[in-house]
Write an enzyme that holds these catalytic residues in place. Structure first.
Site, short mmCIF file in Angstrom:
data_model
loop_
_atom_site.label_atom_id
_atom_site.label_comp_id
_atom_site.label_asym_id
_atom_site.label_seq_id
_atom_site.Cartn_x
_atom_site.Cartn_y
_atom_site.Cartn_z
N LYS A 1 0.81 -1.23 0.00
CA LYS A 1 0.00 0.00 0.00
C LYS A 1 0.84 1.27 0.00
CE LYS A 1 -2.26 -0.87 3.79
NZ LYS A 1 -2.12 -2.27 4.08
N THR A 2 1.83 1.30 0.89
CA THR A 2 2.60 2.53 1.02
C THR A 2 3.35 2.83 -0.28
OG1 THR A 2 2.86 2.15 3.36
CG2 THR A 2 4.39 3.68 2.36
N GLU B 1 -3.62 6.01 1.43
CA GLU B 1 -3.40 4.60 1.76
C GLU B 1 -4.46 4.23 2.78
OE1 GLU B 1 0.55 3.92 3.22
OE2 GLU B 1 -0.08 2.15 4.33
#
Ligand code: EPU
Length: 788
Positions: free
Chosen positions: A151-152, A196
């Protein structure tokens, strides 16, 4: 007090910001998106130092609010926010939030936090981090990046690509992203907000984005979810709340499952059926190249400077999303090529031809496998891994999967669980993971409970060609940083000692003392020549590194914390030489004193026989003016050659030297290199007889067990051994340290004794000698190093 919503499904039925906020005391009417994005208020953040919370703080400051925050510890991030206007308190005191109109709190904050308790009592509105974020995002076209892994990286890539595409996106990502400048930013010019989404506590279902990108869906966060079905349900809900397109990874079974049936779904992946597809993928050490097609149409080539196949997937999702938002492929490809890793995502901490140190946030078995696959692919000789499990609940729930995740690592050292906000679960420790890895058939796993020792354990395993990987979402990266800092020095030391010499990190000194006790040497260095030794002395002086010289360690008691700085062990080369010139014998400091005695025998030089009974090297016997059989070293010394504190060499004759019983002060600040000994010509039979007498005396009066020779100097009144014997202290012990039954002035190591035990026993003996005989025993053995 009740948070704005307690569970995601309730939130979905009644979005928190449209109705009154329920508290146990009273309802506070609050339109959260309007409150946060159109009005100006005083807002307090509890747990503001967390990576997620600091992003919210930055956004709220940029939105014009007056923001205060509290945390139990300040960080670089809170320092940065203070410069932007955050009022920070390093403690959770209710007064810090007195004037606040809203309290936002991190999911790591417990309900008994004093600020939350005070808000509850005062009926003040509160919101969870994700609620605040979701509300801020409603002001723009939200782009939510969701999934268990990546995600990051992907949200940072998206923000970068949209930014380079001229869309002025605002962003919120869960970690510091150097290439983006900050982890969160509000740009009033743009329409998009890239965030995110954190699925760990179900709050992801609070979001109502325009577009959602689903990277992967897997069993995770089982502290919160009952099973995979519960996770899928939350994702399904997020999809129904997404007003625009849903991008999903077609190669991930579960993501494909939720995305496939959607008419507004857009797939990406390696699969033939993907809408956006990567072909001809070539992985390189630190990146990859691949071609991209959209349905049948070729878009062009993409180059990534972040490694691994998983990042090809991540980038493909970004390409699909940015393309659909109207950014041209060339622009996308250009910005993707400049993308650098988020902190702690395969972050290279140290890179030299001999060693590569990489840190990664991976803490789920799938992430660990992917990261280790990348590490293996890089093609260094071995992959050494240090792993810190994250959360007791995850460690317990995924123990079997963890056991299978380390196949690509040659060695794995596991430390204890990083609790995050959890209370310990009995029996759940790093050992559990080690047991699982071993049960899976991997033979290279070990456990080190103390985190602060991890860099030493791994550092001592290092061989040229190794890649070291630190893995975990807690604070294990600090251990890799410590190793990297020491490696910088170790590599300089290696350059000085050259191919011939040896340098080892955190060498256990118990391997180098006759007592078999002692913690590690930060830098263990073996020079082979006087010039190298001199250069090392100068290097330590210039770098302000403590320096300690150690011979055979026969008269040393090193504490359990080991020795900080450089420990020089002159051995081999010039240092081990013993040469006979007429009636003189020249010996390097690394030679055994015994060898001088035997050289004497070979050359017909008598008077050196007593040296047979000393287990140490020439260097140590000079330093201590060691003695036996009524003789002592300096009775036989003609000249000493030494290096001074600047590495300059000097030679001094015996009559120029100040020498005392068991002490030669010149070597307190200078370093012996060699010495010339003399004796008197004697018939070989006489020498042999004396050697045998010495041997006999040693064998009959001294223990063969591991010891450091005599512990105490002989006081004037009575030999220490006799005194200790008379005091009845033979065989007295502390742990595995024991007074020898053979000779009272010897403490022996019965196997695995610690320096702490040795020192306690020494103290007991001294106290008894003083109490019963008024004698102050002074140690002869040199006691050095840091407490354990
Ligand atoms: N004694 C006892 N009980 C004991 C030990 C000794 O009664 O448990 C008596 C002996 O019978 C003897 C006297 O104490 O009458 C002295 O003992 P020893 O002859 O063993 O000599 P030491 O003074 O204890 C010195 C050196 C040793 C060296 C020996 C042999 C010191 C502190 N020690 O020991 O050196 O090996 O002479 O010559 O000077 C060392 O420095 O590390 C070391 C072992």
């Amino acid at each position: 007090m009740k948070p704005v919503s307690e569970n995601p499904s309730a939130a979905a039925q009644s979005p928190p910001w449209t109705g009154p906020v329920a508290t146990s005391e009273r309802a506070v009417p609050l339109d959260l998106p309007g409150f946060l994005t159109r009005e100006r208020h005083r807002i307090h953040l509890v747990g503001v130092a967390g990576s997620g919370m600091s992003g919210i703080a930055a956004l709220l400051i940029e939105l014009g609010h007056t923001v205060s925050g509290s945390d139990k510890v300040g960080t670089l991030e809170t320092d940065r926010l203070r410069r932007l206007g955050l009022r920070f308190s390093e403690q959770h005191r209710p007064e810090a939030a007195d004037g606040a109109d809203l309290i936002v709190f991190s999911s790591a904050i417990k309900s008994d936090n004093p600020i939350l308790v005070s808000a509850r009592n005062g009926g003040k509105p509160t919101a969870r981090r994700a609620e605040a974020l979701a509300a801020i995002m409603r002001h723009k076209h939200g782009v939510l990046i969701a999934g268990m892994h990546g995600k990051t990286t992907t949200s940072a890539m998206t923000a970068l690509v949209l930014r380079e595409g001229g869309l002025h996106p605002s962003h919120y990502v869960g970690a510091e992203i150097p290439i983006l400048g900050t982890n969160a930013h509000w740009d009033s010019r743009g329409e998009y907000f890239v965030a995110e989404g954190d699925e760990s506590d179900g709050t992801i279902a609070l979001f109502r984005p325009e577009h959602t990108l689903i990277l992967n869906i897997e069993e995770e966060h089982l502290d919160f979810y009952a099973d995979l079905a519960a996770i899928e349900k939350v994702f399904a809900q997020l999809i129904t709340q997404t007003t625009g397109k849903v991008f999903y990874n077609i190669d991930d079974k579960n993501a494909a499952q939720v995305g496939r049936s959607l008419t507004r779904g857009i797939s990406y992946g390696f699969n033939d059926n993907a809408d956006y597809r990567a072909l001809d993928i070539r992985l390189r050490n630190f990146g990859s190249t691949f071609r991209v097609s959209h349905r049948a149409k070729e878009l062009g080539e993409a180059v990534l400077n972040v490694p691994g196949q998983h990042n090809v997937h991540n980038a493909l999702g970004v390409i699909a999303l940015a393309s659909e938002l109207g950014v041209g492929f060339e622009k996308i490809a250009r910005s993707l090529a400049t993308f650098e890793h988020a902190r702690r995502r395969f972050e290279i901490k140290y890179d030299s031809p001999r060693f590569l140190l990489v840190d990664d946030y991976g803490h789920h078995p799938t992430e660990i496998r992917a990261t280790l696959g990348t590490a293996r692919f890089i093609g260094r000789k071995r992959v050494l891994t240090m792993f810190q499990p994250h959360r007791y609940s995850r460690t317990k729930a995924l123990r079997t999967e963890f056991g299978r995740a380390f196949d690509d690592a040659d060695r794995v050292v596991v430390t204890d669980v990083y609790p995050s906000n959890e209370a310990p679960i009995p029996g759940v420790t790093g050992q559990m993971i080690v047991d699982e890895i071993a049960a899976h058939g991997h033979r290279g796993a070990s456990y080190e409970a103390r985190l602060e020792r991890l860099h030493r354990v791994v550092g001592n395993m290092l061989e040229s060609g190794d890649l070291v990987l630190s893995l975990g979402a807690g604070n294990i990266h600090e251990q890799l940083s410590a190793l990297a800092a020491d490696l910088v020095i170790a590599e300089k030391l290696k350059q000085i000692v050259g191919e011939d010499g040896e340098i080892r990190l955190y060498e256990p000194l118990s391997k180098h003392t006759t007592l078999r006790v002692g913690g590690p040497a930060q830098f263990w260095v073996e020079p082979r020549s006087e010039n190298t030794f001199a250069e090392l002395i100068r290097f330590c002086r210039d770098e302000h590194l403590p320096l300690f010289v150690m011979g055979r360690g026969s008269n040393l008691l090193i504490r359990d914390g080991g020795i900080r700085g450089v420990v020089i062990h002159p051995c081999g080369g010039d240092f081990d030489k013993v040469e006979i010139n007429g009636a003189e014998i020249t010996a390097g400091v690394g030679a055994k004193l015994k060898e001088v005695a035997y050289a004497g025998k070979a050359a017909g030089i008598g008077g050196l026989e007593w040296m047979e009974g000393i287990p140490g090297a020439v260097g140590g016997s000079l330093r201590m003016n060691a003695g036996a059989m009524g003789a002592q070293t300096f009775e036989n010394v003609v000249r000493v050659r030494y290096l001074d504190a600047s590495g300059e060499a000097h030679t001094k004759k015996r009559d120029e030297l100040e020498v005392y019983y068991r002490n030669f002060p010149l070597l307190e600040k200078n370093f012996a290199v060699s010495a010339v000994f003399c004796g008197k010509p004697a018939p070989v039979e006489e020498i042999v007889r004396k050697l045998e007498a010495s041997q006999h005396k040693r064998r009959t009066s001294q223990p063969a067990a591991k010891s450091a020779g005599c512990i105490f100097k002989n006081p004037d009144s009575c030999p220490a051994g006799k005194l200790i014997d008379e005091l009845g202290l033979k065989n007295s012990r502390v742990g595995k340290a024991r007074v020898s039954e053979v000779h009272g002035n010897f403490i022996v190591n019965d196997g695995g004794a610690t320096a702490t035990e040795m020192l306690e026993l020494i103290q007991n003996i001294r106290a008894t000698a003083f109490a019963r005989r008024g004698i102050e025993l002074e140690t002869e053995v040199q006691i050095v190093g840091e407490p354990g």
